[in-house]
Scaffold this active site. Structure first.
Site, mmCIF file in Angstrom:
data_model
loop_
_atom_site.group_PDB
_atom_site.id
_atom_site.type_symbol
_atom_site.label_atom_id
_atom_site.label_comp_id
_atom_site.label_asym_id
_atom_site.label_seq_id
_atom_site.Cartn_x
_atom_site.Cartn_y
_atom_site.Cartn_z
ATOM 1 N N ASP A 62 0.845 -1.194 0.000
ATOM 2 C CA ASP A 62 0.000 0.000 0.000
ATOM 3 C C ASP A 62 0.887 1.254 0.000
ATOM 4 O OD1 ASP A 62 -1.699 2.070 0.610
ATOM 5 O OD2 ASP A 62 -2.800 0.968 2.155
ATOM 6 N N TYR A 154 -10.102 14.904 -4.644
ATOM 7 C CA TYR A 154 -9.245 14.353 -5.707
ATOM 8 C C TYR A 154 -8.474 15.477 -6.416
ATOM 9 C CZ TYR A 154 -8.197 11.650 -9.998
ATOM 10 O OH TYR A 154 -7.583 11.024 -11.066
ATOM 11 N N ALA A 156 -7.625 18.332 -5.229
ATOM 12 C CA ALA A 156 -6.581 18.836 -4.312
ATOM 13 C C ALA A 156 -5.357 17.927 -4.385
ATOM 14 C CB ALA A 156 -7.120 18.882 -2.883
ATOM 15 N N LYS A 158 -4.421 15.961 -6.843
ATOM 16 C CA LYS A 158 -3.763 15.983 -8.154
ATOM 17 C C LYS A 158 -3.074 17.329 -8.420
ATOM 18 C CE LYS A 158 -4.597 11.769 -9.350
ATOM 19 N NZ LYS A 158 -3.468 10.813 -9.432
ATOM 20 N N ILE A 187 -9.944 8.708 -19.361
ATOM 21 C CA ILE A 187 -9.358 7.499 -19.945
ATOM 22 C C ILE A 187 -10.205 6.303 -19.539
ATOM 23 C CG2 ILE A 187 -7.244 6.091 -20.083
ATOM 24 C CD1 ILE A 187 -6.831 8.990 -21.075
HETATM 25 P P1 NDP Z 1 -7.483 2.054 -11.701
HETATM 26 O O1 NDP Z 1 -8.467 2.245 -10.595
HETATM 27 O O2 NDP Z 1 -7.902 1.335 -12.934
HETATM 28 O O3 NDP Z 1 -6.167 1.332 -11.119
HETATM 29 C C1 NDP Z 1 -5.562 1.813 -9.958
HETATM 30 C C2 NDP Z 1 -4.300 1.044 -9.678
HETATM 31 O O4 NDP Z 1 -3.713 1.588 -8.472
HETATM 32 C C3 NDP Z 1 -4.535 -0.429 -9.401
HETATM 33 O O5 NDP Z 1 -3.409 -1.154 -9.846
HETATM 34 C C4 NDP Z 1 -4.626 -0.481 -7.875
HETATM 35 O O6 NDP Z 1 -4.293 -1.757 -7.326
HETATM 36 C C5 NDP Z 1 -3.579 0.549 -7.513
HETATM 37 N N1 NDP Z 1 -3.756 1.101 -6.174
HETATM 38 C C6 NDP Z 1 -4.845 1.759 -5.691
HETATM 39 N N2 NDP Z 1 -4.639 2.122 -4.423
HETATM 40 C C7 NDP Z 1 -3.398 1.694 -4.093
HETATM 41 C C8 NDP Z 1 -2.626 1.756 -2.918
HETATM 42 N N3 NDP Z 1 -3.073 2.340 -1.803
HETATM 43 N N4 NDP Z 1 -1.381 1.204 -2.927
HETATM 44 C C9 NDP Z 1 -0.913 0.602 -4.041
HETATM 45 N N5 NDP Z 1 -1.600 0.513 -5.184
HETATM 46 C C10 NDP Z 1 -2.832 1.041 -5.215
HETATM 47 O O7 NDP Z 1 -6.940 3.524 -12.033
HETATM 48 P P2 NDP Z 1 -6.579 4.206 -13.438
HETATM 49 O O8 NDP Z 1 -5.734 3.307 -14.227
HETATM 50 O O9 NDP Z 1 -7.819 4.753 -14.023
HETATM 51 O O10 NDP Z 1 -5.742 5.475 -12.937
HETATM 52 C C11 NDP Z 1 -4.330 5.439 -12.785
HETATM 53 C C12 NDP Z 1 -3.854 6.835 -12.390
HETATM 54 O O11 NDP Z 1 -4.242 7.778 -13.384
HETATM 55 C C13 NDP Z 1 -4.441 7.327 -11.067
HETATM 56 O O12 NDP Z 1 -3.464 8.067 -10.371
HETATM 57 C C14 NDP Z 1 -5.569 8.227 -11.520
HETATM 58 O O13 NDP Z 1 -5.877 9.195 -10.561
HETATM 59 C C15 NDP Z 1 -4.969 8.829 -12.767
HETATM 60 N N6 NDP Z 1 -5.977 9.342 -13.699
HETATM 61 C C16 NDP Z 1 -6.906 8.502 -14.270
HETATM 62 C C17 NDP Z 1 -7.848 9.016 -15.146
HETATM 63 C C18 NDP Z 1 -8.865 8.155 -15.807
HETATM 64 O O14 NDP Z 1 -9.704 8.715 -16.531
HETATM 65 N N7 NDP Z 1 -8.871 6.850 -15.645
HETATM 66 C C19 NDP Z 1 -7.884 10.448 -15.465
HETATM 67 C C20 NDP Z 1 -6.869 11.230 -14.825
HETATM 68 C C21 NDP Z 1 -5.958 10.675 -13.971
HETATM 69 P P3 NDP Z 1 -5.483 -2.776 -6.851
HETATM 70 O O15 NDP Z 1 -6.265 -3.085 -8.087
HETATM 71 O O16 NDP Z 1 -4.758 -3.939 -6.284
HETATM 72 O O17 NDP Z 1 -6.299 -1.996 -5.854
#
Ligand code: NDP
Length: 246
Positions: A62, A154, A156, A158, A187
């Site tokens: 985590d 969120y 804040a 980012k 995305i």
């Molecule tokens: P997803 O929810 O699809 O995936 C999130 C990933 O982060 C998973 O691998 C998850 O693991 C992991 N994760 C979550 N919490 C933790 C934690 N506490 N410790 C370790 N790993 C963690 O997210 P996205 O692919 O959509 O987003 C990826 C990034 O891009 C994020 O930072 C998001 O804010 C940013 N973003 C996304 C957008 C979008 O439209 N999708 C737009 C703008 C920014 P597990 O599955 O095991 O929980």
């Protein structure tokens, strides 16, 4: 020290993080990634990267814990002896209107999205300074630039990522370590699957491209920022958003 380059990606088990792992594996990196709980998805990422010829270490931990982040960096160094690229991608949302955002919702989002990258950057800096090289790429969001109703917590987190990126870029520039941020628009991932079709359509209509992006659109830009082609680029925020934040 071996010459094989190592990339460490947080939240690599699915979505954007998985696409980044696969693309960097294709680019010739060995991959270390972490995830929080989705072991099956993590194994799929591992297999996809191995199919590209990469050695892979997947760690369940985590990023909101500083000890876990220190340990992740230590494991990556044990695995590869160096860290050339760190991608702080793991992120979560706990969306609601401000008046309904609880203390827990605020803490959870700041702990993962803000403190996670902080802990990871602090832990990796020592190694990159030793190497006198490295690329740090932080996942922000257009929401951190434009704001978005229902995402005060969120946004804040980012926006904070952008402030941290620019500050650390200034600290590490003399050692030729580049620190940049990518700000995705909307995305297609599990994070956006949660939206209603009406909400998705409204966002799509507001994007100049009239199209929702794919995880690979982000991975392509991360690939550039992780490469020597971007050696003179630091402290920047690259919006990958079909024009959303123009
Ligand atoms: P997803 O929810 O699809 O995936 C999130 C990933 O982060 C998973 O691998 C998850 O693991 C992991 N994760 C979550 N919490 C933790 C934690 N506490 N410790 C370790 N790993 C963690 O997210 P996205 O692919 O959509 O987003 C990826 C990034 O891009 C994020 O930072 C998001 O804010 C940013 N973003 C996304 C957008 C979008 O439209 N999708 C737009 C703008 C920014 P597990 O599955 O095991 O929980």
């Amino acid at each position: 020290m071996s010459n094989q380059k190592i990339a460490l990606v947080t939240g690599g088990s699915r979505g954007i993080g998985r696409a980044i792992c696969i693309r960097l594996a294709e680019d010739g990196f060995d991959i270390v990634f972490n995830y929080r709980s989705g072991k099956e998805a993590a194994e799929e990422t591992r297999a996809a990267c191995e199919a590209k010829g990469a050695k892979v270490l997947a760690v369940c931990c985590d990023v909101s814990s500083s000890e876990a982040c220190n340990d992740l960096i230590a494991k990556a160094l044990e695995f590869g002896g160096r860290i050339d690229v760190l991608v702080n991608n793991a992120g979560i949302t706990r969306d609601n209107l401000l008046m309904k955002i609880t203390d827990d919702d605020l803490d959870a989002v700041l702990n993962v999205n803000l403190k996670g990258p902080f802990y990871m950057m602090r832990a990796v800096s020592r190694q990159m300074l030793k190497q006198k090289a490295g690329h740090i790429i932080n996942m922000s969001s257009v929401v951190g630039i434009m704001g978005n109703a229902g995402q005060v917590n969120y946004a804040a987190s980012k926006a904070a990522v952008i402030g941290m990126t620019k500050s650390l870029a200034r600290e590490l520039a003399t050692r030729k370590i580049c620190v940049n941020a990518v700000a995705p628009g909307m995305i297609e991932t599990a994070m956006t699957d949660a939206m209603t079709e009406d909400a998705k359509k409204a966002v799509k209509d507001s994007i100049p491209f009239r199209e929702i992006g794919k995880p690979e659109d982000i991975a392509n830009v991360v690939s550039f920022l992780a490469s020597e082609d971007s050696r003179y680029v630091t402290g920047q925020v690259l919006c990958v958003d079909g024009g959303m934040a123009i």
